[in-house]
Design a protein around this motif. Structure first.
Motif, mmCIF file in Angstrom:
data_model
loop_
_atom_site.group_PDB
_atom_site.id
_atom_site.type_symbol
_atom_site.label_atom_id
_atom_site.label_comp_id
_atom_site.label_asym_id
_atom_site.label_seq_id
_atom_site.Cartn_x
_atom_site.Cartn_y
_atom_site.Cartn_z
ATOM 1 N N ALA A 100 0.836 -1.195 0.000
ATOM 2 C CA ALA A 100 0.000 0.000 0.000
ATOM 3 C C ALA A 100 0.873 1.247 0.000
ATOM 4 N N PHE A 101 1.954 1.167 0.758
ATOM 5 C CA PHE A 101 2.797 2.341 0.846
ATOM 6 C C PHE A 101 3.545 2.592 -0.457
ATOM 7 N N LEU A 102 3.918 1.505 -1.123
ATOM 8 C CA LEU A 102 4.564 1.615 -2.425
ATOM 9 C C LEU A 102 3.678 2.424 -3.367
ATOM 10 N N VAL A 103 2.368 2.118 -3.336
ATOM 11 C CA VAL A 103 1.445 2.826 -4.206
ATOM 12 C C VAL A 103 1.368 4.303 -3.835
ATOM 13 N N LEU A 104 1.374 4.590 -2.542
ATOM 14 C CA LEU A 104 1.341 5.997 -2.125
ATOM 15 C C LEU A 104 2.557 6.738 -2.659
ATOM 16 N N CYS A 105 3.718 6.091 -2.609
ATOM 17 C CA CYS A 105 4.940 6.722 -3.105
ATOM 18 C C CYS A 105 4.843 6.965 -4.605
ATOM 19 N N ILE A 106 4.312 5.960 -5.328
ATOM 20 C CA ILE A 106 4.149 6.127 -6.774
ATOM 21 C C ILE A 106 3.231 7.307 -7.059
ATOM 22 N N LEU A 107 2.121 7.382 -6.297
ATOM 23 C CA LEU A 107 1.159 8.466 -6.506
ATOM 24 C C LEU A 107 1.808 9.828 -6.285
ATOM 25 N N PHE A 108 2.593 9.913 -5.220
ATOM 26 C CA PHE A 108 3.227 11.186 -4.901
ATOM 27 C C PHE A 108 4.095 11.645 -6.069
ATOM 28 N N TRP A 147 4.097 10.512 -9.211
ATOM 29 C CA TRP A 147 3.350 10.605 -10.468
ATOM 30 C C TRP A 147 2.633 11.950 -10.568
ATOM 31 N N ASN A 148 2.046 12.391 -9.490
ATOM 32 C CA ASN A 148 1.259 13.623 -9.499
ATOM 33 C C ASN A 148 2.099 14.869 -9.293
ATOM 34 N N ASP A 149 3.357 14.689 -8.984
ATOM 35 C CA ASP A 149 4.175 15.846 -8.642
ATOM 36 C C ASP A 149 4.368 16.763 -9.840
ATOM 37 N N PHE A 150 4.294 18.055 -9.566
ATOM 38 C CA PHE A 150 4.547 19.019 -10.635
ATOM 39 C C PHE A 150 5.797 19.837 -10.334
ATOM 40 N N LEU A 151 5.944 20.210 -9.055
ATOM 41 C CA LEU A 151 6.999 21.139 -8.663
ATOM 42 C C LEU A 151 8.394 20.607 -8.986
ATOM 43 N N PHE A 152 8.688 19.419 -8.475
ATOM 44 C CA PHE A 152 10.012 18.828 -8.725
ATOM 45 C C PHE A 152 10.228 18.622 -10.213
ATOM 46 N N ALA A 153 9.185 18.067 -10.849
ATOM 47 C CA ALA A 153 9.332 17.711 -12.249
ATOM 48 C C ALA A 153 9.619 18.945 -13.082
#
Ligand SMILES: Nc1ncnc2c1ncn2[C@@H]1O[C@H](COP(=O)(O)OP(=O)(O)OP(=O)(O)O)[C@@H](O)[C@H]1O
Ligand SMILES: [Mg+2]
Lengths: 292, 363
Positions: A214-222, A224-230
């Motif tokens: 479950a936590f792996l998925v949370l990390c992926i979501l974070f 994937w959705n990130d804009f600032l760093f990207a």
């Protein structure tokens, strides 16, 4: 154990509450699902069709919304003209990579923090969580300077490192809770049975697997959705989907169709992932809640 | 197989001293029981033997080999844990086979050894279940099965049958003893139940507050406790204790209490006169070492019955001698009733006198 069914008694207040709850749920569904629906449908529309709107108050005009010839030209343009396959790949590699690294390192670190007592453990643990307390924006500029110095700006490894910096403390903190819930005696038994310390650690992983997954998925979501760093660290060579989508908004010619299609491409994989592991996600994150 | 030597071993947890200067020697193939009340350091001792706990000071040797710095997997021990510690995500079969698989045994060997262990423990029908689908007693037997499949050089059992019901416990006592004799494996068996220790062990180490009190055969411990604490801890129902004075009456030493004066035997008198004994002692006598008859008169100690408890095969009688209370074990056909006068006869050949300050036994 007491049954977890809620006991209900019929009363006027109760029916009123039921009606209010129903109304709330309808509004909530419209609020959350309608934008996605509009995005999905619009991504298959021509630009002109997309802006055909009924006049306000004309409810029969709602059929206008469905009156279009589906086209996949926006998707074609995304992948053929705008290199979206590369961005999709970047997004997948950056988010999956950082999630994997965070969870693997995090699990080992959390395990040691959970199992071994050493001087300064509390302080170390606090320091690890405290790195998440500063807002990301505050550290962005120094981080950028460091990354540029190290030649990491605009590279996938740079992006992975940036995400890991922020996912790892969170991973350690969450995973420590999961490990704390596994009785140490199980590893002791393994060691008496002839396992090394590391084998013993591996042997309890199945017990924390739902949580870790479950936590792996949370990390992926974070990630994937990130804009600032990207947009800052990844700018140039490591463009991800959110940044690429943003770039479709140009001063002259806003390509609504492509933006909608890009939105679909960005959201769909995560929605699938969410549906796929929905059950585990809930089971995993509540795992630490009740002790045996 | 191996002998075990525990040599001046200490265990500290921070400032807590859990085990203090422990010295034990367990012969090859011996069944040694560590007996003591909760918190006396039994588990700590066992866990140091297993390698799960650091040895704060002193040495432990298996045979001639010092094992202080050996990790558990290299000690060739098998342990049964106080709280089972089964692997929750594995079936009973996998739990039992785990140690063999870790050592890379062949499929056929595993199959055969698991079969043998499960037959012995009568858990063959449970092999496909997960631990949460087992009762406490079944879990405990799986934990024992996990320990015995491997044929290690040393068994370490930490209260392995404490959670079973009385009947199953009695059954398992016999089974475990037979199993240990058959395998011939050295066994260190921790328990707080003196009945288990007395009935199963070749030798018993009695511990109290981290200190070894006495180390000897069950009979030695029962018949010749070295101090008042051991005397009171071992034996059910517990020993009676009464403060007495030693007085010389007409050339014979007597144990004198306001309500009675009983002469000691000849050999006991010799021991008392040899040691620089003090007048103030504590007399200890087991309930079955007191004879009781109804009625008054005679030279026995006069008493009054407070309570009778028939236990089927035996009868327990609470009798008051002045301010003191004695528990007496007698035959179920004893006719006395509450309030009746009676007389107690002490079996002075088997009683004990302890120094009132140090608690050490004169005999
Ligand atoms: N991990 C630990 N940290 C601190 N103190 C401990 C620890 N383990 C045991 N102790 C203390 O050491 C002493 C001996 O504990 P131990 O577990 O050896 O007792 P025990 O004889 O096995 O008792 P029981 O019959 O209740 O299992 C106790 O006072 C206990 O509080
Ligand atoms: Mg214990």
């Amino acid at each position: 154990m007491a049954s977890s069914d809620v006991v209900r008694y019929r009363s006027p207040l109760r029916s009123l509450v039921n009606v209010l709850v129903a109304i709330f749920l309808v509004i909530y569904v419209v609020w959350t699902v309608l934008p996605l629906f509009v995005m999905f449908v619009s991504s298959f529309k021509d630009l002109l069709e997309a802006f055909k709107l009924p006049t306000v108050g004309d409810w029969s005009g709602i059929t206008l919304f469905f009156d279009f010839t589906p086209t996949v030209k926006h998707y074609q343009s995304l992948f053929l003209d705008h290199n979206f396959s590369v961005y999709l790949f970047n997004s997948i590699v950056a988010s999956a990579g950082s999630a994997l690294i965070s969870v693997v390192l995090g699990a080992m670190c959390a395990y040691s923090l959970s199992r071994i007592n050493f001087r300064g453990k509390q302080d170390l643990f606090f320091w690890i969580i405290s790195t998440r307390m500063a807002p990301v924006v505050a550290v962005m500029v120094p981080l950028y300077a460091i990354f540029r110095g190290a030649g990491l700006v605009g590279t996938i490894p740079g992006l992975i490192l940036a995400y890991t910096t922020f996912n790892l403390p969170f991973a350690i903190w969450m995973l420590k809770g999961f490990f704390d819930n596994v009785p140490y005696a199980i590893e002791e038994a393994q060691m008496c049975d002839g396992a090394t310390r590391f084998r013993a650690f591996l042997s309890i992983l199945p017990l924390v697997a739902p949580g870790v997954g479950a936590f792996l998925v949370l990390c992926i979501l974070f990630a994937w959705n990130d804009f600032l760093f990207a947009s800052i660290i990844g700018s140039g060579g490591a463009k991800t989907l959110p940044v690429a989508t943003k770039e479709l908004v140009q001063p002259q010619n806003i390509q609504w169709g492509s933006i909608m299609a890009a939105g679909v491409v960005t959201t769909l994989p995560m929605m699938f992932l969410g549906l796929l592991i929905r059950r585990y996600l809930v089971a995993g994150l509540t795992m630490g809640a009740v002790k045996e | 197989m191996a002998s075990v030597t525990i040599d001046h071993v200490w265990k500290y947890y921070g400032k807590t001293e859990a085990v203090k200067d422990l010295n034990l020697k367990c012969a090859d193939g011996e069944f040694l029981s560590v007996l003591g009340p909760s918190g006396c350091g039994k588990s700590s001792t066992l866990r140091m033997l297993a390698g799960l706990e650091h040895i704060s000071a002193g040495d432990i040797r298996f045979g001639e080999r010092r094992i202080n710095d050996l990790p558990p997997k290299d000690r060739d021990i098998a342990m049964v844990f106080e709280n089972y510690a089964l692997y929750p995500h594995k079936t009973v079969r996998e739990n039992i086979a785990n140690s063999l698989m870790l050592r890379g045994a062949s499929r056929a060997t595993i199959e055969q050894k698991v079969k043998k262990a499960t037959e012995l423990l009568q858990i063959g029908h449970l092999l496909q279940r997960k631990p949460q689908e087992l009762s406490g007693g079944q879990k405990q037997r799986v934990a024992i099965g996990r320990a015995i499949v491997r044929e290690p050089q040393l068994f370490l059992f930490d209260e392995p049958i404490a959670h079973l019901d009385a009947k199953l416990r009695a059954h398992m006592r016999g089974e475990l003893k037979i199993m240990q004799r058959e395998l011939g494996t050295t066994m260190i068996y921790v328990t707080h139940d003196q009945l288990e220790a007395l009935s199963m062990a070749d030798r018993i180490a009695v511990m109290h507050e981290g200190v070894l009190q006495q180390f000897g055969t069950p009979q030695e411990i029962y018949d010749h406790p070295v101090n008042e604490w051991v005397a009171g801890f071992v034996g059910e129902p517990p020993m009676n204790f009464v403060d007495c004075l030693i007085e010389d009456r007409g050339g014979v030493l007597h144990a004198v209490h306001p309500s009675f004066a009983v002469p000691v035997t000849g050999s006991q008198e010799a021991i008392l006169r040899d040691s620089a004994h003090r007048a103030e002692v504590r007399m200890g006598i087991r309930p079955d070492q007191i004879g009781i008859v109804t009625g008054d008169g005679g030279d026995a100690v006069a008493a009054q019955i407070l309570l009778t408890e028939p236990l089927g095969g035996d009868m327990l009688v609470d009798a008051a001698v002045g301010q003191e209370k004695f528990l007496v074990k007698t035959k179920p056909d004893f006719q006395g009733r509450r309030g009746d006068a009676c007389r107690l006869a002490f079996d002075t050949g088997r009683w004990h006198l302890f120094d009132r300050d140090t608690g050490l036994a004169y005999f």
